[in-house]
Design a protein around this motif. Structure first.
Motif, PDB file in Angstrom:
ATOM      1  N   HIS A  12       0.820  -1.194   0.000  1.00 57.94           N
ATOM      2  CA  HIS A  12       0.000   0.000   0.000  1.00 57.94           C
ATOM      3  C   HIS A  12       0.867   1.262   0.000  1.00 57.94           C
ATOM      4  N   GLY A  13       0.267   2.343  -0.482  1.00 56.82           N
ATOM      5  CA  GLY A  13       0.868   3.664  -0.315  1.00 56.82           C
ATOM      6  C   GLY A  13       1.998   3.981  -1.267  1.00 56.82           C
ATOM      7  N   TYR A  14       2.695   5.076  -0.922  1.00 55.81           N
ATOM      8  CA  TYR A  14       3.722   5.637  -1.797  1.00 55.81           C
ATOM      9  C   TYR A  14       4.964   4.759  -1.875  1.00 55.81           C
TER      10      TYR A  14
ATOM     11  N   ALA B  78      -5.775   6.467   2.275  1.00 60.15           N
ATOM     12  CA  ALA B  78      -5.551   6.407   3.720  1.00 60.15           C
ATOM     13  C   ALA B  78      -4.122   6.005   4.062  1.00 60.15           C
ATOM     14  N   HIS B  79      -3.387   5.460   3.101  1.00 61.81           N
ATOM     15  CA  HIS B  79      -2.017   5.015   3.360  1.00 61.81           C
ATOM     16  C   HIS B  79      -0.971   6.083   3.026  1.00 61.81           C
TER      17      HIS B  79
ATOM     18  N   GLY C 280       5.102   1.463  -1.539  1.00 60.59           N
ATOM     19  CA  GLY C 280       4.852   0.059  -1.844  1.00 60.59           C
ATOM     20  C   GLY C 280       5.180  -0.323  -3.271  1.00 60.59           C
TER      21      GLY C 280
ATOM     22  N   GLY D 235      -9.322   2.511  -0.394  1.00 61.42           N
ATOM     23  CA  GLY D 235      -8.543   2.811   0.812  1.00 61.42           C
ATOM     24  C   GLY D 235      -7.103   3.191   0.569  1.00 61.42           C
ATOM     25  N   GLU D 236      -6.704   3.350  -0.702  1.00 58.91           N
ATOM     26  CA  GLU D 236      -5.301   3.686  -0.983  1.00 58.91           C
ATOM     27  C   GLU D 236      -4.901   5.034  -0.390  1.00 58.91           C
TER      28      GLU D 236
ATOM     29  N   VAL E   2       1.562   8.967   3.497  1.00 56.10           N
ATOM     30  CA  VAL E   2       2.311   9.431   4.659  1.00 56.10           C
ATOM     31  C   VAL E   2       2.209  10.946   4.751  1.00 56.10           C
TER      32      VAL E   2
END
Length: 412
Positions: free
Chosen positions: A69-71, A168-169, A73, A165-166, A171
């Motif tokens: 997830h997130g930046y 929400a991850h 990942g 939900g991406e 930072v």
């Protein structure tokens, strides 16, 4: 080894806009070959190098694979066999996926030039959905290219990313980085409009999202909606060329209106204190730099009294100047007055109105500064009474400025 100018530099050249930074992609090279040619490595996650003379960035062509997830990942693959088109395919928008080779030929496999002419922000491909930062970047480009629209399929994809939900991850550091850049664009309100339209604003900045639909008194706010007012205020700050500190304070100044009890709407009694509390929490969550956070808190707490400066008595004005630390930080106090000007003129039909409180308050600050605190201290027999004697002298200086009778109560 083949070198191509890519991304924003090509885009801005085609638009006839100034080019700030030039980035290059290198196809057919290895890190060892770049080092042997004198390039300096700077990339932590993938091979990026600085040119030995120009210090511009040269990145090896690479592909990426989603791993989490997130930046952060992602797993990156850079090798001489990676093609230019493969590298361009991982980019966010078609207008940012155009390359220019050494002889000036444009390589545009995803029709970025077509979208430049059509003024459309469109994602390159499905890989867009793998990085939630791209939602922020697209919204920021909307604030820069104010006459561009978002492709319907891209907006739909952004909504899917939010629902998955991406967002929400993300930072805090990346959210703030993109938010700060967006606030400094030509029309920052568009960034928040796009984020709200795709649902990301409620996740990233719920305090701001909650302002939309909150009514205000029409005699003070003809635009009525507190969210619309906030966007008008930050656009006023951009229009006047104010720095990031002012633009961020403009964003946060009325957050407390979203928590006004429903039974007193459209009035917002005591919203300044609630705004300060929410601004403090937002600044801590996003790790906002101290200068932005501090001005936002001052604006949230004191903009009401600054707007009412003409109705304040001398003692209240002195208290206001001291609470704002105007004597020690006059440049920050000026920034606070600038933000208040944006708040006042950021209302429908009020854009060109004169805003007079700065004239009065700066004159009061000058009067207070003329009080010789050192002389008062030297002449005081009772050392414990020095602060009160200085305060009384300052109040008297402002009373003279206002032509206020000396027998008026100190607090107004």
């Amino acid at each position: 080894m083949r070198v191509y100018l890519v991304g924003g530099a090509v885009r801005d050249e085609l638009l006839g806009r100034p080019v700030a930074d030039r980035d290059y992609v290198v196809v057919g090279a290895t890190p060892e070959a770049m080092l042997a040619a004198g390039y300096q490595p700077v990339g932590r996650d993938f091979p990026v190098f600085l040119h030995p003379q120009t210090h511009e960035e040269y990145a090896l062509a690479r592909t990426e694979r989603k791993t989490g997830h997130g930046y952060h990942g992602f797993a990156f693959h850079a090798a001489p066999a990676v093609t230019l088109e493969e590298d361009l395919a991982r980019r966010d928008l078609t207008i940012n996926a155009i390359a220019r080779d050494a002889d000036g030929t444009l390589i545009d496999p995803f029709h970025g030039q077509r979208d430049l002419h059509g003024k459309i922000l469109r994602h390159v491909g499905p890989a867009f959905a793998e990085d939630p930062v791209r939602i922020l970047r697209l919204a920021r480009f909307a604030a820069r290219f104010t006459d561009f629209t978002v492709a319907p399929e891209t907006l739909a994809l952004m909504r899917q990313m939010v629902a998955a939900g991406e967002v929400a991850h993300l930072v805090a550091e990346r959210v703030w980085q993109e938010l700060a850049k967006g606030l400094m664009e030509a029309r920052p309100s568009r960034m928040f409009e796009i984020l709200r339209e795709c649902g990301a604003l409620a996740v990233i900045l719920p305090e701001v999202d909650a302002l939309f639909g909150v009514p205000q008194r029409a005699d003070y706010h003809p635009e009525i909606d507190a969210g619309i007012h906030t966007l008008m205020v930050i656009d006023q700050a951009a229009r006047r060329g104010y720095p990031l500190t002012v633009r961020y304070a403009a964003l946060c100044h009325d957050l407390g209106k979203a928590t006004t009890p429903a039974d007193i709407l459209p009035r917002h009694i005591g919203h300044e204190g609630r705004s300060a509390t929410l601004s403090q929490a937002l600044g801590e969550r996003l790790r906002v730099p101290g200068d932005c956070r501090d001005l936002a808190l001052l604006m949230a707490r004191h903009h009401g009294n600054i707007h009412r400066a003409a109705d304040l008595r001398a003692a209240t004005i002195v208290d206001l100047l001291e609470k704002c630390d105007a004597l020690r930080r006059p440049e920050r106090f000026q920034a606070l007055l600038d933000t208040c000007r944006c708040d006042y003129t950021g209302r429908q039909g009020w854009e060109e109105r004169d805003y007079t409180p700065p004239v009065l308050l700066l004159a009061a600050l000058a009067a207070v500064n003329r009080v010789n605190a050192g002389k008062i201290a030297a002449e005081s027999v009772d050392r414990g009474n020095i602060p009160e004697r200085i305060r009384r002298a300052r109040i008297q200086a402002v009373r003279q400025l206002l032509n206020e009778p000396a027998d008026q109560p100190e607090q107004g």
